[in-house]
Scaffold this active site. Sequence first.
Site, mmCIF file in Angstrom:
data_model
loop_
_atom_site.group_PDB
_atom_site.id
_atom_site.type_symbol
_atom_site.label_atom_id
_atom_site.label_comp_id
_atom_site.label_asym_id
_atom_site.label_seq_id
_atom_site.Cartn_x
_atom_site.Cartn_y
_atom_site.Cartn_z
ATOM 1 N N ASN A 95 3.873 -2.083 8.695
ATOM 2 C CA ASN A 95 4.189 -0.720 8.398
ATOM 3 C C ASN A 95 5.614 -0.132 8.445
ATOM 4 O OD1 ASN A 95 3.145 1.843 7.447
ATOM 5 N ND2 ASN A 95 1.181 1.300 8.148
ATOM 6 N N THR A 96 5.689 1.077 8.388
ATOM 7 C CA THR A 96 6.935 1.838 8.438
ATOM 8 C C THR A 96 7.368 1.844 10.142
ATOM 9 O OG1 THR A 96 5.796 4.024 8.616
ATOM 10 C CG2 THR A 96 6.899 3.126 6.269
ATOM 11 N N SER A 155 -0.395 3.575 10.465
ATOM 12 C CA SER A 155 0.336 4.567 9.938
ATOM 13 C C SER A 155 1.177 5.553 11.087
ATOM 14 C CB SER A 155 -0.267 5.354 8.853
ATOM 15 O OG SER A 155 0.356 6.619 8.657
ATOM 16 N N ASN A 192 -5.888 -0.585 8.022
ATOM 17 C CA ASN A 192 -4.571 -0.053 8.350
ATOM 18 C C ASN A 192 -4.640 1.007 9.476
ATOM 19 O OD1 ASN A 192 -2.031 1.216 8.330
ATOM 20 N ND2 ASN A 192 -2.198 2.538 6.465
ATOM 21 N N PHE A 243 -1.743 10.138 4.755
ATOM 22 C CA PHE A 243 -3.005 9.771 4.116
ATOM 23 C C PHE A 243 -3.476 10.652 3.066
ATOM 24 C CE2 PHE A 243 -4.563 6.481 7.635
ATOM 25 C CZ PHE A 243 -3.539 5.799 7.308
ATOM 26 N N ALA A 262 0.798 -1.129 0.026
ATOM 27 C CA ALA A 262 -0.075 -0.010 0.056
ATOM 28 C C ALA A 262 0.758 1.349 -0.156
ATOM 29 C CB ALA A 262 -0.792 -0.039 1.110
ATOM 30 N N TYR A 294 7.834 -2.322 -1.724
ATOM 31 C CA TYR A 294 7.565 -0.924 -1.988
ATOM 32 C C TYR A 294 9.104 -0.097 -2.224
ATOM 33 C CZ TYR A 294 5.571 3.798 -2.298
ATOM 34 O OH TYR A 294 5.299 5.044 -2.906
ATOM 35 N N ASN A 350 1.594 8.536 10.546
ATOM 36 C CA ASN A 350 1.540 9.891 10.142
ATOM 37 C C ASN A 350 0.115 10.584 10.406
ATOM 38 O OD1 ASN A 350 4.255 10.017 9.344
ATOM 39 N ND2 ASN A 350 3.648 8.678 7.601
ATOM 40 N N THR A 351 -0.780 9.793 11.041
ATOM 41 C CA THR A 351 -2.157 10.520 11.294
ATOM 42 C C THR A 351 -2.123 10.479 13.024
ATOM 43 O OG1 THR A 351 -3.339 9.601 9.498
ATOM 44 C CG2 THR A 351 -4.588 10.133 11.213
ATOM 45 N N LYS A 393 -3.300 -4.621 9.255
ATOM 46 C CA LYS A 393 -1.788 -4.049 9.255
ATOM 47 C C LYS A 393 -1.334 -3.279 10.473
ATOM 48 C CE LYS A 393 1.300 -1.927 5.872
ATOM 49 N NZ LYS A 393 1.472 -1.326 4.571
ATOM 50 N N GLY A 437 11.582 -3.523 4.048
ATOM 51 C CA GLY A 437 12.834 -3.947 3.555
ATOM 52 C C GLY A 437 13.361 -4.863 2.516
ATOM 53 N N ASN A 466 8.605 8.775 4.831
ATOM 54 C CA ASN A 466 7.609 9.493 4.516
ATOM 55 C C ASN A 466 6.670 9.885 5.559
ATOM 56 O OD1 ASN A 466 4.592 8.273 4.366
ATOM 57 N ND2 ASN A 466 6.064 6.568 4.653
ATOM 58 N N ARG A 467 5.953 11.169 5.363
ATOM 59 C CA ARG A 467 5.139 11.662 6.493
ATOM 60 C C ARG A 467 4.067 12.022 5.780
ATOM 61 N NH1 ARG A 467 9.277 15.290 7.808
ATOM 62 N NH2 ARG A 467 8.941 17.397 6.649
HETATM 63 C C1 LIG Z 1 6.141 6.808 0.127
HETATM 64 C C2 LIG Z 1 5.384 5.694 1.123
HETATM 65 C C3 LIG Z 1 4.004 5.834 1.337
HETATM 66 C C4 LIG Z 1 3.340 4.587 2.004
HETATM 67 N N1 LIG Z 1 1.857 4.839 2.208
HETATM 68 C C5 LIG Z 1 1.133 3.840 3.002
HETATM 69 C C6 LIG Z 1 -0.103 3.806 3.024
HETATM 70 O O1 LIG Z 1 -0.643 4.748 2.339
HETATM 71 N N2 LIG Z 1 -0.701 2.797 3.711
HETATM 72 C C7 LIG Z 1 0.215 1.765 4.270
HETATM 73 O O2 LIG Z 1 -0.507 0.856 4.933
HETATM 74 N N3 LIG Z 1 1.247 1.623 4.084
HETATM 75 C C8 LIG Z 1 2.023 2.707 3.527
HETATM 76 N N4 LIG Z 1 3.434 2.645 3.237
HETATM 77 C C9 LIG Z 1 3.920 1.409 3.833
HETATM 78 C C10 LIG Z 1 4.271 0.631 3.013
HETATM 79 O O3 LIG Z 1 3.059 -0.161 2.388
HETATM 80 C C11 LIG Z 1 4.953 -0.559 3.576
HETATM 81 O O4 LIG Z 1 4.388 -1.260 4.616
HETATM 82 C C12 LIG Z 1 6.589 -0.348 4.206
HETATM 83 O O5 LIG Z 1 6.977 0.713 3.661
HETATM 84 C C13 LIG Z 1 7.593 -1.436 4.353
HETATM 85 O O6 LIG Z 1 7.812 -1.858 3.090
HETATM 86 P P1 LIG Z 1 9.135 -1.414 2.270
HETATM 87 O O7 LIG Z 1 10.271 -1.387 3.094
HETATM 88 O O8 LIG Z 1 9.195 -2.606 0.988
HETATM 89 O O9 LIG Z 1 9.003 -0.097 1.551
HETATM 90 C C14 LIG Z 1 4.156 3.587 2.587
HETATM 91 C C15 LIG Z 1 5.285 3.662 2.351
HETATM 92 C C16 LIG Z 1 6.015 4.437 1.858
HETATM 93 C C17 LIG Z 1 7.510 4.520 1.300
#
Ligand SMILES: Cc1cc2nc3c(=O)[nH]c(=O)nc-3n(C[C@H](O)[C@H](O)[C@H](O)COP(=O)(O)O)c2cc1C
Length: 364
Positions: free
Chosen positions: A243-244, A173, A170, A114, A61, A316, A175-176, A214, A295, A110-111
């Site tokens: 998530n992050t 996050s 979800n 949503f 996502a 991602y 960031n909310t 998530k 990762g 990222n911040r």
């Molecule tokens: C730019 C960006 C935007 C993201 N937006 C969302 C989001 O809208 N909803 C969500 O559940 N996770 C979001 N994520 C988290 C990713 O879905 C994923 O859980 C996280 O980045 C870990 O995977 P990665 O290390 O492969 O990036 C976002 C990540 C990035 C980098």
Amino acid sequence: MIGLLDRLARPLLHALDPEDAHGLAIKMLKFAPLPPAPRDDKRLALRVFGLNVPNPVGIAAGFDKNAEVPDALLRLGFGFVEVGTVTPEPQPGNPRPRLFRLDADHGVINRLGFNSQGSDAALKRLAARGSAGGVVGINVGANKESADRVADYVQLIERFAAVASYVTVNISSPNTPGLRNLQQASVLDDLLGRVVDARERVAPNAGPTPVLLKIAPDLSLGDLDDVVGVARSRRVDGMIVGNTTVARPPSLLEKVIAKEAGGLSGRPLFPLANRMLAETYVRVEGVFPLIGAGGIDSGATALAKIRAGASLIQVYSGLVFRGLGLIAEIKNALLEALEDDGQDTLEEFIGADAAAVTAEPWPK
Ligand SMILES: Cc1cc2nc3c(=O)[nH]c(=O)nc-3n(C[C@H](O)[C@H](O)[C@H](O)COP(=O)(O)O)c2cc1C
């Protein structure tokens, strides 16, 4: 075609502001005449959450937040696509800049908060796909200014159940403000109870829609006990870990950018995300499957995720640094691992190392 697109695009995308680069990538996918993906080797196919997934490599996502390009993403070779996060009402997210690349670390902060065109726009696009096929899930979240966040999730499940292969709740996050408090046991119990009820209510028309949860990789193990307990008792269909992170590992090289507020993803997230995945796997005891994210940027890290407990994986940030070739690289590495092990499905790998991973020292 994909290789060419990728070679042409990557230097250009890296020269741009990260958010402009992302917007351009979505535009390119909208208009690039991609051929259908070649059929995957059948040894990569899995049945997870009652869905037939042709290969375990999904896109996480946050890439296609507004469901603009799910079919192009399937054509790139992903086994499944998660669009969103979508909020009920449109909202702009946080002010820019709000997306940062940590080049030396292969990480992203990222911040975004949503930023979403809202549920009407995404619903229209997914409904227009009709019977296009492929596994396309949607990730849903509450509006920042919502007076009743639980009601936001309920409404989104009701609206999207008919057009999505699965729905991800979800609550992770960073960031909310306050969103992650929904992971507290009593609040989560109420949320998941109402979400699963909503799913049951619409099932006669919408069909069965798996509901996934998530979570953040930043939960304490005590909190994880509670979250898994509630997820099991409320009978969710699976979890995504995760998530992050709001943590900043001391090993980060990009010390200045590392101070930016937001969620860190990419290579520096792998050790924590993998540990939390394994910790979740041992607590779930096979009751439902897990999706591993955080990762993955190589065949080896993808296989490690599966061995730590993931039935499916999502990427991602790795795409930002490794390009679209990462998809085929992972699939080839998984096939090679099957050959080496004399297996003809990935099932045997899932969780094979979970106990060993949980016995390691806690990642820094
Ligand atoms: C730019 C960006 C935007 C993201 N937006 C969302 C989001 O809208 N909803 C969500 O559940 N996770 C979001 N994520 C988290 C990713 O879905 C994923 O859980 C996280 O980045 C870990 O995977 P990665 O290390 O492969 O990036 C976002 C990540 C990035 C980098």
